[in-house]
Design a protein around this motif. Sequence first.
Motif, PDB file in Angstrom:
ATOM      1  N   GLN A   1      37.402   3.466  80.543  1.00 55.05           N
ATOM      2  CA  GLN A   1      37.350   2.642  81.756  1.00 55.05           C
ATOM      3  C   GLN A   1      37.008   3.464  82.988  1.00 55.05           C
ATOM      4  OE1 GLN A   1      37.723  -0.661  81.718  1.00 55.05           O
ATOM      5  NE2 GLN A   1      38.263  -0.795  79.542  1.00 55.05           N
ATOM      6  N   TRP A   2      37.381   4.726  82.982  1.00 56.78           N
ATOM      7  CA  TRP A   2      37.083   5.585  84.123  1.00 56.78           C
ATOM      8  C   TRP A   2      37.190   7.044  83.692  1.00 56.78           C
ATOM      9  CZ3 TRP A   2      41.303   8.648  85.283  1.00 56.78           C
ATOM     10  CH2 TRP A   2      42.553   8.173  84.887  1.00 56.78           C
ATOM     11  N   HIS A   3      36.621   7.933  84.497  1.00 58.48           N
ATOM     12  CA  HIS A   3      36.589   9.361  84.196  1.00 58.48           C
ATOM     13  C   HIS A   3      36.983  10.136  85.450  1.00 58.48           C
ATOM     14  CE1 HIS A   3      34.249   8.379  80.556  1.00 58.48           C
ATOM     15  NE2 HIS A   3      33.660   7.491  81.332  1.00 58.48           N
ATOM     16  N   GLY A   4      37.611  11.289  85.241  1.00 56.36           N
ATOM     17  CA  GLY A   4      38.022  12.089  86.383  1.00 56.36           C
ATOM     18  C   GLY A   4      37.936  13.565  86.106  1.00 56.36           C
ATOM     19  N   VAL A   5      37.713  14.338  87.161  1.00 58.76           N
ATOM     20  CA  VAL A   5      37.749  15.794  87.076  1.00 58.76           C
ATOM     21  C   VAL A   5      38.512  16.309  88.287  1.00 58.76           C
ATOM     22  CG1 VAL A   5      35.513  16.036  88.264  1.00 58.76           C
ATOM     23  CG2 VAL A   5      36.387  17.908  86.856  1.00 58.76           C
ATOM     24  N   ALA A   6      39.369  17.281  88.071  1.00 61.82           N
ATOM     25  CA  ALA A   6      40.163  17.855  89.155  1.00 61.82           C
ATOM     26  C   ALA A   6      40.179  19.365  89.015  1.00 61.82           C
ATOM     27  CB  ALA A   6      41.587  17.308  89.133  1.00 61.82           C
ATOM     28  N   LEU A   7      40.249  20.041  90.152  1.00 65.96           N
ATOM     29  CA  LEU A   7      40.439  21.482  90.187  1.00 65.96           C
ATOM     30  C   LEU A   7      41.623  21.787  91.086  1.00 65.96           C
ATOM     31  CD1 LEU A   7      37.852  22.123  88.613  1.00 65.96           C
ATOM     32  CD2 LEU A   7      37.296  23.819  90.333  1.00 65.96           C
ATOM     33  N   ALA A   8      42.435  22.749  90.671  1.00 71.07           N
ATOM     34  CA  ALA A   8      43.613  23.110  91.448  1.00 71.07           C
ATOM     35  C   ALA A   8      43.716  24.621  91.545  1.00 71.07           C
ATOM     36  CB  ALA A   8      44.875  22.534  90.818  1.00 71.07           C
ATOM     37  N   ARG A   9      44.273  25.082  92.652  1.00 73.82           N
ATOM     38  CA  ARG A   9      44.462  26.520  92.842  1.00 73.82           C
ATOM     39  C   ARG A   9      45.761  26.992  92.194  1.00 73.82           C
ATOM     40  NH1 ARG A   9      41.602  29.647  96.273  1.00 73.82           N
ATOM     41  NH2 ARG A   9      40.818  27.864  97.432  1.00 73.82           N
ATOM     42  N   THR A  10      46.572  26.054  91.745  1.00 72.77           N
ATOM     43  CA  THR A  10      47.843  26.383  91.119  1.00 72.77           C
ATOM     44  C   THR A  10      48.025  25.513  89.889  1.00 72.77           C
ATOM     45  OG1 THR A  10      50.224  26.555  91.486  1.00 72.77           O
ATOM     46  CG2 THR A  10      49.104  24.688  92.492  1.00 72.77           C
ATOM     47  N   VAL A  11      48.903  25.904  89.000  1.00 71.82           N
ATOM     48  CA  VAL A  11      49.175  25.110  87.811  1.00 71.82           C
ATOM     49  C   VAL A  11      50.035  23.921  88.210  1.00 71.82           C
ATOM     50  CG1 VAL A  11      50.207  25.074  85.520  1.00 71.82           C
ATOM     51  CG2 VAL A  11      49.023  27.123  86.317  1.00 71.82           C
ATOM     52  N   LEU A  12      49.532  22.729  87.963  1.00 67.58           N
ATOM     53  CA  LEU A  12      50.261  21.507  88.277  1.00 67.58           C
ATOM     54  C   LEU A  12      50.739  20.857  86.990  1.00 67.58           C
ATOM     55  CD1 LEU A  12      47.807  19.993  90.918  1.00 67.58           C
ATOM     56  CD2 LEU A  12      49.820  21.400  91.337  1.00 67.58           C
ATOM     57  N   SER A  13      51.786  20.096  87.084  1.00 69.59           N
ATOM     58  CA  SER A  13      52.307  19.375  85.921  1.00 69.59           C
ATOM     59  C   SER A  13      51.658  18.007  85.838  1.00 69.59           C
ATOM     60  CB  SER A  13      53.822  19.215  86.032  1.00 69.59           C
ATOM     61  OG  SER A  13      54.459  20.477  85.995  1.00 69.59           O
ATOM     62  N   VAL A  14      51.276  17.623  84.637  1.00 69.76           N
ATOM     63  CA  VAL A  14      50.740  16.290  84.406  1.00 69.76           C
ATOM     64  C   VAL A  14      51.906  15.318  84.269  1.00 69.76           C
ATOM     65  CG1 VAL A  14      49.343  14.869  82.852  1.00 69.76           C
ATOM     66  CG2 VAL A  14      48.729  17.253  83.260  1.00 69.76           C
ATOM     67  N   ARG A  15      51.767  14.155  84.870  1.00 67.68           N
ATOM     68  CA  ARG A  15      52.823  13.151  84.806  1.00 67.68           C
ATOM     69  C   ARG A  15      53.072  12.734  83.354  1.00 67.68           C
ATOM     70  NH1 ARG A  15      55.861  12.691  89.468  1.00 67.68           N
ATOM     71  NH2 ARG A  15      54.495  12.689  91.296  1.00 67.68           N
ATOM     72  N   SER A  16      54.304  12.530  83.013  1.00 65.81           N
ATOM     73  CA  SER A  16      54.676  12.252  81.619  1.00 65.81           C
ATOM     74  C   SER A  16      54.067  10.960  81.100  1.00 65.81           C
ATOM     75  CB  SER A  16      56.200  12.202  81.490  1.00 65.81           C
ATOM     76  OG  SER A  16      56.738  11.184  82.308  1.00 65.81           O
ATOM     77  N   LYS A  17      53.780  10.018  81.959  1.00 63.20           N
ATOM     78  CA  LYS A  17      53.278   8.731  81.499  1.00 63.20           C
ATOM     79  C   LYS A  17      51.754   8.639  81.479  1.00 63.20           C
ATOM     80  CE  LYS A  17      57.317   5.914  82.555  1.00 63.20           C
ATOM     81  NZ  LYS A  17      57.816   4.659  83.155  1.00 63.20           N
ATOM     82  N   VAL A  18      51.071   9.733  81.794  1.00 61.57           N
ATOM     83  CA  VAL A  18      49.614   9.696  81.788  1.00 61.57           C
ATOM     84  C   VAL A  18      49.083   9.342  80.400  1.00 61.57           C
ATOM     85  CG1 VAL A  18      47.519  11.097  82.037  1.00 61.57           C
ATOM     86  CG2 VAL A  18      49.329  11.261  83.733  1.00 61.57           C
ATOM     87  N   ASN A  19      49.743   9.837  79.358  1.00 64.09           N
ATOM     88  CA  ASN A  19      49.288   9.569  77.990  1.00 64.09           C
ATOM     89  C   ASN A  19      49.228   8.076  77.670  1.00 64.09           C
ATOM     90  OD1 ASN A  19      49.499  12.311  77.908  1.00 64.09           O
ATOM     91  ND2 ASN A  19      50.673  12.410  76.018  1.00 64.09           N
ATOM     92  N   ASP A  20      49.956   7.262  78.450  1.00 62.72           N
ATOM     93  CA  ASP A  20      49.966   5.824  78.182  1.00 62.72           C
ATOM     94  C   ASP A  20      48.682   5.141  78.639  1.00 62.72           C
ATOM     95  OD1 ASP A  20      52.520   6.137  77.213  1.00 62.72           O
ATOM     96  OD2 ASP A  20      53.488   5.563  79.106  1.00 62.72           O
ATOM     97  N   HIS A  21      47.922   5.791  79.505  1.00 66.52           N
ATOM     98  CA  HIS A  21      46.726   5.111  80.018  1.00 66.52           C
ATOM     99  C   HIS A  21      45.506   6.012  80.139  1.00 66.52           C
ATOM    100  CE1 HIS A  21      47.236   6.910  84.075  1.00 66.52           C
ATOM    101  NE2 HIS A  21      48.531   6.759  83.849  1.00 66.52           N
ATOM    102  N   ALA A  22      45.647   7.305  79.804  1.00 65.94           N
ATOM    103  CA  ALA A  22      44.495   8.198  79.937  1.00 65.94           C
ATOM    104  C   ALA A  22      44.607   9.379  78.976  1.00 65.94           C
ATOM    105  CB  ALA A  22      44.374   8.716  81.370  1.00 65.94           C
ATOM    106  N   VAL A  23      43.460   9.891  78.625  1.00 64.15           N
ATOM    107  CA  VAL A  23      43.359  11.155  77.897  1.00 64.15           C
ATOM    108  C   VAL A  23      43.161  12.253  78.931  1.00 64.15           C
ATOM    109  CG1 VAL A  23      41.898  12.494  76.336  1.00 64.15           C
ATOM    110  CG2 VAL A  23      42.433  10.120  75.814  1.00 64.15           C
ATOM    111  N   TRP A  24      43.873  13.373  78.778  1.00 63.08           N
ATOM    112  CA  TRP A  24      43.726  14.446  79.754  1.00 63.08           C
ATOM    113  C   TRP A  24      43.637  15.796  79.062  1.00 63.08           C
ATOM    114  CZ3 TRP A  24      47.361  18.363  80.082  1.00 63.08           C
ATOM    115  CH2 TRP A  24      48.604  18.123  79.476  1.00 63.08           C
TER     116      TRP A  24
END
Length: 871
Positions: A678-701
């Motif tokens: 349904q949608w696509h995303g790309v992100a860059l970060a200068r630090t290690v961020l935590s992925v939200r626990s519920k992301v797996n319910d609506h997206a592949v990361w």
Amino acid sequence: MNTTCPYCGVGCGVVAGRDGIVGDPDHPANRGKLCVKGTTLGLTLDDRDRLVAPMIGGQQASWPEAFDVVAKRFGEAIAERGPDSVAFYVSGQFLTEDYYIANKLMKGFIGSGNIDTNSRLCMASPVAAQIRAFGEDLVPGIYEDFDEADLILFVGSNAAWCHPVLFQRALRARESRGTRIVAIDPRRSATADLADLHIQIAPGGDLALFAALFAKCAAKGALDYDFIARHTAGFDAALAMAHQADPGIDAELFDQFADMIAGTPRLVTAFSQGVNQSVIGTDTVNAILNLHLATGRIGKPGAGPFSLTGQPNAMGGREVGGLATQLAAHLSFDDSAHRDILARFWNAPNLARKPGLKAIDLFDAVHDGRIKALWIAGTNPAESLPRSALVREALERCPFVVVADCWPTATSSRADVVLPAAGWSEKDGTVTNSERMISRQRAFRPAPGEAKPDWWMFKEVACRMGFGEAFAYSSTASIFREHAALSTFENDGARVFDLGPLAAMPDEDYDAMRPIQWPVGRAEPRLFGDGRFPTTDGRARFVAVSAEHGAVDEEKKFTLNTGRLRDQWHTMTRTGRVPELMAHREAAAATIAPADAARLGIATGDLAAIGNERGQLILPAMIGADQASGSIFMAMHWTEAHGSASTVNMLAGAERDPISGEPAFKHGKVTMRRIVAQWHGVALARTVLSVRSKVNDHAVWSRTPRVGGLVQFGFTGFLPLREDTTCRSLASSLLELPETVEMLDYTDARRGVFRLAVMRGGVLVFVLHVASDRAALPSADSLEKLFARRWVEPDPAVLLAGRGASSAAPGGGIVCVCHQVTEPMIRAAIKVRGLATIDAIGAATKAGTGCGSCISELKGFLHHEPILAAG
């Protein structure tokens, strides 16, 4: 400092010095050559998130406190439930000295066979087959056979990626002496692509093919009946069974291949995990050994079967009895005289009298409560074992779990006690490679914090359990001397494994030891050239093997085949931290055949849901022109630390070889269906961020380290975004963003475009782009250029620009990691310069001139890239 590479079983020597880590030109295994993982070893020496102190219940403790707890809990379990209520699960990453102490403690003094190793997952079938055929776990050949062979078969082995330094020797032999290379594999791998002939068999078809070759060679008069009569037993029954085999390939191709086999005495058959990881793995190896025994092609220059070991010291672990089914020094549980020899040598009256639990059975016993205390060292079974969800549940149920490792893992997060282990660059001892070559591993830097070697941990606990007199070791040299002395104790030539001349080696000689092959002191390094085998009658055994595969499961439509990637290692606790090694494959994917993709309506980049009764994975699909229809290939390396694909081993079942206990990683059964992105995303970060626990319910990361300390995230959503979605709400639903000084965002929900940038003190720390159309996303390379700027006044137009507004062209995937050559660079060179050969590409771009692992991909570019006339 001369030491060894910690990756595959080739056992390459490396030199660590001021100029970094390079290949050791004097080491016989590699002669200075290294693969891409070896050349980037220096980049793995990053201790920022290492385990540096013992932890008890999540709280830092001292070593004495930790050891007291471990000894007490193991002792209580043994007193209440007996020695079989405790277990060790160890690793082919161990040095031989680590293995020796752990095995001695469990089998010799605790009195249980319950020590197994992750080598069970890759090498147990060759071990069982070689014992059946030869009477002892022995690899007959040496690496020089690859230089001297006229025909090399790579069977179930993508050696071009998994054992590249050795594969390069095969390529050089083809160039210098015309050696022919044949790949036998269900997949058209990099090895198959570079071979002279690829024989594409069905999964598990190796057994029938080699049995049929045995029968065909008999019909062609290519057997060595003198060798058979003088040096073997069981020939008639094995040949009778072989006559029943259907080779499973085109009849004309089979006849041509059989003619090649029959007419080429200098034949090496190199086999690996594609053979081993099967419910018929042991029988398949014996089918290969049968062919070599029947033709007398064993123990001769350029001729013999060759088991390609997976881990750097799987062979050393087998020498000291690291498998639950073995005793130390190639002694056997089945022989009471062998048990007596070991008990007297160790002065261990409580020596285990029967084999322990193999890996799958061991964790089943943990799960159902039979194992009350478990020590895991140097491995990550919560990710690497089949049925990983069950393994994690087992660890959580176990009353007491100890984990010794270098970095936090999914396994250590479930431990009661965590012990910080020294890594390969900080440990001292020995390893043994696939050709029985013992090499010194030397520490060339101090361990961080309080990290210690594994042998020392086991020794200290043994002392606290009351076994101090038997574990009074002061160094790895003292352990090695005992190991060598045991190998020759009451041996008298009965066992081939013999390190007798090294048993009295003084410390200074151990420190200076150069690579040495066992059996030590033997003039001819190849085994069995004299026709003598370590069996009761001195004869090798043919094993009558059936090529029947049993009933086919029609319910599940796809065979799941798992394997390695070119630049990664195991569960990526080391290689997954190196951006250069992540550049070739940034995230998990499922490779499927074009016909299967067309039938299911799946295109490259679409999502595929792959599952069975053990769970489901949703991940991007890749269409592989050389993938066999009806099968799916997924890399074994990915874990929950690297993305939502977690571990493919959650889908692997408990099916295993009934003799060796090795799991059938290559033959899982799964269903597959398309999921619309349904949608696509790309992100860059200068630090290690935590992925939200519920992301797996609506997206592949996915999460990928990039050069310069940046971290890249990729997202593909499979649920529609809400109409009232804003960029800020979307970003906060995906990642736990840091506190910010300034946040700039752009939302066009109607067009499905969302962009956000986070600044702190004039420094860009995070940028996210989401679009319903993948083509509207900027490349990570173009976003990366934004992080190099110092933003006095943030420019929203630049920060939030998409692909159309970005002046940075996408860099494309890196093909040659050694020289950082990208796909666009190679394609441009081919077009503009009219390049027509791999050598020409190398001269123009340096691609393929390092370790050679990318040569098959360069070949693919030549075949598919139109060439413009030069000038």
